[in-house]
Design an enzyme around this catalytic site. Sequence first.
Site, PDB file in Angstrom:
ATOM      1  N   LYS A  17      -6.944   3.451  -3.556  1.00  0.00           N
ATOM      2  CA  LYS A  17      -7.303   3.450  -2.130  1.00  0.00           C
ATOM      3  C   LYS A  17      -7.462   4.889  -1.658  1.00  0.00           C
ATOM      4  CE  LYS A  17      -5.234   2.136   2.345  1.00  0.00           C
ATOM      5  NZ  LYS A  17      -4.086   1.443   2.986  1.00  0.00           N
ATOM      6  N   LYS A  42     -10.208   0.135  -2.709  1.00  0.00           N
ATOM      7  CA  LYS A  42     -10.094  -0.125  -1.270  1.00  0.00           C
ATOM      8  C   LYS A  42     -10.488   1.127  -0.497  1.00  0.00           C
ATOM      9  CE  LYS A  42      -6.861  -1.195   2.478  1.00  0.00           C
ATOM     10  NZ  LYS A  42      -5.511  -1.676   2.861  1.00  0.00           N
ATOM     11  N   ASP A  64       0.861  -1.182   0.000  1.00  0.00           N
ATOM     12  CA  ASP A  64       0.000   0.000   0.000  1.00  0.00           C
ATOM     13  C   ASP A  64       0.897   1.232   0.000  1.00  0.00           C
ATOM     14  OD1 ASP A  64      -1.633  -2.217   0.817  1.00  0.00           O
ATOM     15  OD2 ASP A  64      -3.089  -0.812   1.651  1.00  0.00           O
TER      16      ASP A  64
END
Length: 237
Positions: A158, A197, A93
């Site tokens: 995300k 996400k 991430d």
Amino acid sequence: MTKLNELAKMIDHSILHPTLTDADLKRECEVAAKYDVASVCVKPYMVKQAVELLKDTGVLVGCVIGFPAGNSTIEVKRFETEVACSDGAIEIDMVVNIGKALQGDWDYIRKEIETITDECHYHGAIVKVIFETDFVTKEEDIKRLCEICTEVGADYVKTSTGFGFVKGADGKYSYEGATLKNLELMRTYSGPNVKVKAAGGVRTLDQLLAVKEAGCTRCGATATISMLEEAKERFGA
């Protein structure tokens, strides 16, 4: 797959607060294993320990890169990714360079995301690109980030780190995190091979169900126990 298991496999159990110790990591990995979530998301130095703690489970190990402010150089982020993958992380991430996104330096942003995406894929890992939507708030900027992620083959877009604190008029800092508006925007402008996400502010079962409805397949969470215990009561085991 039961409803409970389906929801559990949406969750990336976040173990990211600066104060967390090795003992905290062990406890939170036990939580992740008990509820059979998708993954844990840990700080870079914790990757090896997390891999060992979760080796006999179905829980994956992910790692944050350039976290939480995204200010490292591209090469440092690439090297940090290489080390994390070598230590056993199979999900990465990464935080984009927020200042470069805000000034519209899309060539820089493209190079950065593409470099980390290529490094992840070289190691057989997936990449989730964190926009930090508490700072990058304009729809046109979020749209452009989604387009770049699609073009370079990133696996996920995300929303947030959970640490994108904005100073309010009262002098206090807070963050909004994942909003349904931004999630729907990200789903609309990301290609079909790019997943979404949610992260930041999803603390209840109803919020988890709402982000799922908005098109998310993963959700970062620290409130894993309370959400999944409520799911167990509502939907059964």
